[in-house]
Design an enzyme around this catalytic site. Sequence first.
Site, short mmCIF file in Angstrom:
data_model
loop_
_atom_site.label_atom_id
_atom_site.label_comp_id
_atom_site.label_asym_id
_atom_site.label_seq_id
_atom_site.Cartn_x
_atom_site.Cartn_y
_atom_site.Cartn_z
N ARG A 26 1.16 -0.66 -0.17
CA ARG A 26 -0.10 0.05 0.50
C ARG A 26 1.03 1.21 0.03
O ARG A 26 1.76 1.50 0.87
CB ARG A 26 -1.08 -0.30 0.98
CG ARG A 26 -1.42 0.84 1.63
CD ARG A 26 -3.06 1.30 0.34
NE ARG A 26 -3.92 2.46 0.97
CZ ARG A 26 -4.06 4.10 0.78
NH1 ARG A 26 -2.78 4.22 1.18
NH2 ARG A 26 -5.13 4.39 0.95
N GLU A 68 -12.07 4.53 -4.87
CA GLU A 68 -12.07 3.10 -4.43
C GLU A 68 -12.72 2.60 -5.48
O GLU A 68 -13.63 2.25 -6.27
CB GLU A 68 -12.38 2.89 -3.81
CG GLU A 68 -11.91 3.02 -2.44
CD GLU A 68 -10.71 2.08 -1.69
OE1 GLU A 68 -10.44 1.08 -2.44
OE2 GLU A 68 -10.29 3.15 -0.93
N ARG A 116 -0.41 -5.12 5.22
CA ARG A 116 -0.11 -4.74 3.68
C ARG A 116 1.25 -3.93 4.40
O ARG A 116 1.29 -3.28 4.50
CB ARG A 116 -1.21 -3.98 2.98
CG ARG A 116 -2.39 -4.83 2.23
CD ARG A 116 -2.96 -3.38 1.78
NE ARG A 116 -3.49 -2.82 2.49
CZ ARG A 116 -4.30 -2.34 1.92
NH1 ARG A 116 -5.01 -2.00 0.67
NH2 ARG A 116 -4.72 -1.09 3.02
#
Length: 255
Positions: free
Chosen positions: A50, A58, A105
């Site tokens: 990320r 999104e 992430r």
Amino acid sequence: MIFYRSAALFLFLCFFLFGCGDNFSASKEFQVKQVIDGDTIELDNGESVRYIGIDTPETRKREGDTWVYVGEPFAEKAKDFNRRMVEGKVARLELDVQKKDKYGRLLAYCFVEDNFVNARMLQEGLALLYTIPPNIKYVDPLVKAQKEARENNRGLWAEIPVISVKEAGKYLNQVAIVEGKVSSIYQSAKVTILNFGRSDFKAVIFKNDLASFMAAGVSVSSYKGKTLRISGKVKEYKDKFEIIVSHPSSIEVVD
């Protein structure tokens, strides 16, 4: 005894230099397998990354155990631009203080050749600044990149509507610029809230983000009685609408 002390010293140095069992150094090169969306990629080793400091519209959201397509405005453009920048290429990833997010992430700044990808996404108007302390190593160039996009009406900045605080609910989960006069300011140990009269809208500044206001020489209390324009994504919390502000560049004083 000497052996055990030496071994303990070695383990301590490894922990200090590389983190708790993390074999990812401060900067390392990886092959990018695929782009997930405008701010997330997958490496050839299967790890998700990320981007630090930005938030793009999104393309999908999680509902239960599955992902569903949402396709927010500019989401596909952001994903496509990110794909052309990094997919199938060797990227140099640089970490900051916090190494991973709550989803496991990696959090990283991404560089491909001479391009600082995080900043380019902002510069093209395909992302919003989204700083979360303590990961603020490159906050200044990221702020500069967003300012350039905004001043030149690039990408989403060409289409972001300026709305009143009473209209905020109509733009739920969308990027907007909300204008209103601050009637009061609530402060607690965890959060500062800018209230706008009897409207259902508020601007929220979390404690960790106040440092960016102090660094910029901005006193949050000075906003009281001022007409502001708050830019960001409109969210819902307890049947009220809000924009979470992580940096003073997201607030414009109109008068």
